[in-house]
Scaffold this motif. Structure first.
Motif, mmCIF file in Angstrom:
data_model
loop_
_atom_site.group_PDB
_atom_site.id
_atom_site.type_symbol
_atom_site.label_atom_id
_atom_site.label_comp_id
_atom_site.label_asym_id
_atom_site.label_seq_id
_atom_site.Cartn_x
_atom_site.Cartn_y
_atom_site.Cartn_z
ATOM 1 N N LYS A 207 0.835 -1.195 0.000
ATOM 2 C CA LYS A 207 0.000 0.000 0.000
ATOM 3 C C LYS A 207 0.873 1.250 0.000
ATOM 4 O O LYS A 207 2.028 1.226 0.436
ATOM 5 C CB LYS A 207 -0.938 0.037 1.210
ATOM 6 C CG LYS A 207 -0.230 0.106 2.559
ATOM 7 C CD LYS A 207 -1.245 0.122 3.708
ATOM 8 C CE LYS A 207 -0.534 0.208 5.052
ATOM 9 N NZ LYS A 207 -1.490 0.227 6.200
ATOM 10 N N GLY A 208 0.278 2.347 -0.491
ATOM 11 C CA GLY A 208 0.993 3.617 -0.481
ATOM 12 C C GLY A 208 0.140 4.718 -1.072
ATOM 13 O O GLY A 208 -0.709 4.479 -1.933
ATOM 14 N N TYR A 218 4.463 8.197 1.354
ATOM 15 C CA TYR A 218 4.700 6.984 2.134
ATOM 16 C C TYR A 218 4.193 5.771 1.364
ATOM 17 O O TYR A 218 3.138 5.824 0.712
ATOM 18 C CB TYR A 218 3.983 7.055 3.483
ATOM 19 C CG TYR A 218 4.191 5.826 4.346
ATOM 20 C CD1 TYR A 218 5.360 5.670 5.085
ATOM 21 C CD2 TYR A 218 3.239 4.809 4.401
ATOM 22 C CE1 TYR A 218 5.568 4.539 5.865
ATOM 23 C CE2 TYR A 218 3.443 3.676 5.176
ATOM 24 C CZ TYR A 218 4.606 3.544 5.907
ATOM 25 O OH TYR A 218 4.814 2.422 6.668
ATOM 26 N N ALA A 219 4.944 4.689 1.437
ATOM 27 C CA ALA A 219 4.522 3.413 0.854
ATOM 28 C C ALA A 219 5.190 2.288 1.628
ATOM 29 O O ALA A 219 6.304 2.443 2.155
ATOM 30 C CB ALA A 219 4.894 3.336 -0.623
ATOM 31 N N GLU A 220 4.494 1.135 1.719
ATOM 32 C CA GLU A 220 5.070 0.009 2.456
ATOM 33 C C GLU A 220 4.653 -1.319 1.838
ATOM 34 O O GLU A 220 3.629 -1.422 1.152
ATOM 35 C CB GLU A 220 4.647 0.039 3.922
ATOM 36 C CG GLU A 220 3.176 -0.244 4.157
ATOM 37 C CD GLU A 220 2.825 -0.371 5.636
ATOM 38 O OE1 GLU A 220 2.073 -1.306 5.975
ATOM 39 O OE2 GLU A 220 3.287 0.459 6.441
ATOM 40 N N ALA A 246 14.281 4.790 4.053
ATOM 41 C CA ALA A 246 13.614 3.491 4.116
ATOM 42 C C ALA A 246 13.822 2.842 5.472
ATOM 43 O O ALA A 246 14.906 2.911 6.059
ATOM 44 C CB ALA A 246 14.141 2.578 3.018
ATOM 45 N N ASP A 247 12.772 2.201 5.951
ATOM 46 C CA ASP A 247 12.823 1.402 7.174
ATOM 47 C C ASP A 247 12.653 -0.056 6.757
ATOM 48 O O ASP A 247 11.587 -0.451 6.270
ATOM 49 C CB ASP A 247 11.719 1.832 8.131
ATOM 50 C CG ASP A 247 11.795 1.101 9.465
ATOM 51 O OD1 ASP A 247 12.888 0.595 9.791
ATOM 52 O OD2 ASP A 247 10.761 1.024 10.154
ATOM 53 N N ASP A 251 9.394 -8.280 10.710
ATOM 54 C CA ASP A 251 8.123 -7.968 11.346
ATOM 55 C C ASP A 251 7.297 -9.250 11.440
ATOM 56 O O ASP A 251 6.752 -9.709 10.438
ATOM 57 C CB ASP A 251 7.373 -6.900 10.545
ATOM 58 C CG ASP A 251 6.056 -6.500 11.191
ATOM 59 O OD1 ASP A 251 6.057 -6.207 12.400
ATOM 60 O OD2 ASP A 251 5.034 -6.495 10.481
ATOM 61 N N LYS A 256 9.356 -6.385 6.323
ATOM 62 C CA LYS A 256 8.563 -5.183 6.100
ATOM 63 C C LYS A 256 9.471 -4.058 5.619
ATOM 64 O O LYS A 256 10.481 -3.749 6.253
ATOM 65 C CB LYS A 256 7.836 -4.749 7.373
ATOM 66 C CG LYS A 256 6.951 -3.518 7.177
ATOM 67 C CD LYS A 256 6.165 -3.175 8.447
ATOM 68 C CE LYS A 256 5.271 -1.969 8.224
ATOM 69 N NZ LYS A 256 4.484 -1.619 9.438
ATOM 70 N N SER A 258 9.265 -0.054 4.444
ATOM 71 C CA SER A 258 8.488 1.182 4.314
ATOM 72 C C SER A 258 9.414 2.297 3.859
ATOM 73 O O SER A 258 10.572 2.365 4.273
ATOM 74 C CB SER A 258 7.803 1.547 5.633
ATOM 75 O OG SER A 258 8.747 1.666 6.675
ATOM 76 N N ASN A 260 9.681 6.579 2.885
ATOM 77 C CA ASN A 260 9.131 7.932 2.934
ATOM 78 C C ASN A 260 9.616 8.726 1.733
ATOM 79 O O ASN A 260 10.777 8.617 1.318
ATOM 80 C CB ASN A 260 9.553 8.649 4.212
ATOM 81 C CG ASN A 260 8.908 8.060 5.446
ATOM 82 O OD1 ASN A 260 9.538 7.319 6.192
ATOM 83 N ND2 ASN A 260 7.650 8.374 5.659
ATOM 84 N N LEU A 279 9.824 2.695 -3.429
ATOM 85 C CA LEU A 279 9.619 1.361 -2.869
ATOM 86 C C LEU A 279 9.735 0.286 -3.949
ATOM 87 O O LEU A 279 10.440 -0.722 -3.763
ATOM 88 C CB LEU A 279 8.244 1.275 -2.206
ATOM 89 C CG LEU A 279 7.839 -0.098 -1.657
ATOM 90 C CD1 LEU A 279 8.753 -0.518 -0.509
ATOM 91 C CD2 LEU A 279 6.384 -0.096 -1.202
#
Length: 465
Positions: A207-208, A218-220, A246-247, A251, A256, A258, A260, A279
């Motif tokens: 999603k994003g 934002y997207a992850e 990026a993170d 998880d 995971k 994500s 920004n 992403l």
């Protein structure tokens, strides 16, 4: 005419009223009885209509869709078209997005520039004219919409029940005057995935983005992989190399990721940093193979990633009047075994929407992609520079700013000027000023709020005297 004294007397009230309307979270929501676009937009409409009545104007609420405030008499009507709904606030704000806090002489909040601050400037321009006691030969009408950002049902309902003004401007773009606006199409692309599982990974969620007309910040994605540690190390190296925020972490036994980006208005996608593109580019750098998911990543990378003018998407159109087509990927989501992308395109004024759709369909032929057209497409707008409305507003702008060198503009943004004949956009963004619409930390400076009120007061006087 000199209206400065009347405007100065209203300054404190203008500021506090602007703060109050910004504090209303007027993002479109599920409809309720009498509230076609949800409670927030309805509350904002009621607030401004009630305020207008207190200021001495005649108010009318059209079934919660829209409303207007009238000043003066006359068969001819000069209109100002503004909207009170806002796009979602997004993340990463320095100050509360609906706090309307004042810092460094700036009012921060979603909608402060798009379009609540300018609407309040127009309202208090009417009040300044009223308090000055000037004689006008035309009625002035402030028209208030409540879903400009998401479909314009407000304006469709309004003009189905009310006669359009003789002429109008909308304070929802740039100065000096916008005499042309590109056409807009908004649609979804459904990319069919044969299987969400590959030899090396499985796609669990994706999603994003918040809206098609916003560059997503934002997207992850959540993925099941064979070797989490190996994937984390590789993805982190690539993210650092590219400078992505990026993170990347484990998880609940899955991977995971994500990312920004930086939000911007969908009409200027090159001014933002598209988190969806970042992403997908990150995933494309690491995962490969013959799978349907990889085919999607490969197609996106070659067709849409880091491209803003439709050059690899079958719609690289441009013309002399309005320049190149603009393309924004605003939203991505995984629904069942389909990846859905929401696309916002602003196309040159000499083309038709059918030209764009047919060219894109021809380009996508043979791919597992379906185009779902939306209901918010808008035809281009063009008013000649020598039109009396454009000339009058240009004269006011030049006299009030001293800027005699800037010419009328054609933009990719879509404003309420398209909702009727003989209308253009007029401000609020000055030449060289940072565009803050749809971005975090949106603000309007108090000096500019007052300056807008001065400009709009003189504009309404010139059009209605």
């Amino acid at each position: 005419m000199d209206f400065d004294k009347a405007i100065e007397a209203l300054k404190d009230e203008l500021i506090s009223s602007t703060q109050e309307v910004i504090r209303i979270k007027s993002v479109e929501d599920d409809p309720q009885k009498g509230m076609p676009f949800g409670k927030g937009p309805y509350d904002a409409l009621c607030y401004v209509l009630d305020l207008g009545e207190k200021l001495g104007f005649k108010a009318k609420n059209l079934d919660g869709y829209a409303g207007h405030l009238d000043f003066g008499e006359g068969e001819e009507v000069v209109g100002v078209l503004g909207h009170l709904d806002v796009v979602p606030e997004g993340d990463g704000w320095t100050f509360p997005p609906y706090g309307a806090e004042i810092h460094d002489n700036k009012i921060y909040g979603r909608g402060s520039m798009d379009d609540k601050g300018p609407v309040m400037a127009a309202l208090y321009s009417m009040k300044a004219l009223k308090d000055s006691g000037v004689k006008l030969n035309k009625k002035i009408r402030l028209i208030l919409g409540t879903n400009e950002e998401t479909g314009w049902g407000c304006m469709h309902h309004y003009f189905a029940n009310e006669t359009p003004p003789s002429m109008a401007f909308t304070p929802d773009a740039d100065f000096p005057v916008i005499h042309g606006e590109k056409g807009i199409i908004v649609f979804d692309l459904k990319y069919k995935i044969d299987s969400l599982e590959d030899e090396s990974f499985s796609l669990l969620s994706l999603k994003g983005g918040n809206a098609a007309n916003m560059v997503p910040d934002y997207a992850e994605v959540v993925i099941k992989v064979d070797s989490i540690d190996k994937s984390i190390d590789a993805l982190r190296r690539y993210a650092n190399e590219k400078g992505y925020q990026a993170d990347i972490k484990e998880d609940n036994g899955n991977l995971k990721v994500s990312v920004n980006g930086k939000s911007a208005h969908g009409s200027t996608p090159e001014k933002g940093e598209n988190a969806i593109t970042y992403l997908l580019n990150l995933l494309y750098s690491h995962f490969n193979g013959e799978s349907s998911i990889y085919n999607f990543l490969d197609w996106y990378e070659k067709s849409l990633a880091f491209k803003y003018n439709g050059e690899n998407f079958g719609c690289e159109f441009e013309d002399e009047l309005s320049g190149k087509l603009n393309l924004n990927v605003g939203v991505i989501k995984l629904v069942g075994e389909e990846i859905i992308l929401s696309i916002n395109i602003r196309y040159p004024i000499s083309y038709k929407r059918e030209d764009i759709y047919s060219s894109i369909r021809a380009h996508l032929k043979g791919l597992p992609i379906e185009i779902i057209e939306g209901n918010s497409d808008k035809d281009p707008l063009y008013v000649p520079k020598d039109d009396v409305l454009v000339q009058t507003l240009m004269k006011v702008y030049q006299e009030q700013t001293g800027d005699y060198g800037t010419e009328p503009l054609v933009i990719g943004g879509g404003t309420y000027a398209r909702a009727m004949k003989n209308a253009v956009a007029f401000g609020p963004v000055f030449p060289g000023q940072e565009e803050l619409a749809h971005q975090k930390d949106e603000f309007i400076s108090i000096d500019n709020l007052v300056k807008l009120t001065q400009i709009y007061t003189h504009a309404l006087y010139e059009l209605a005297k």
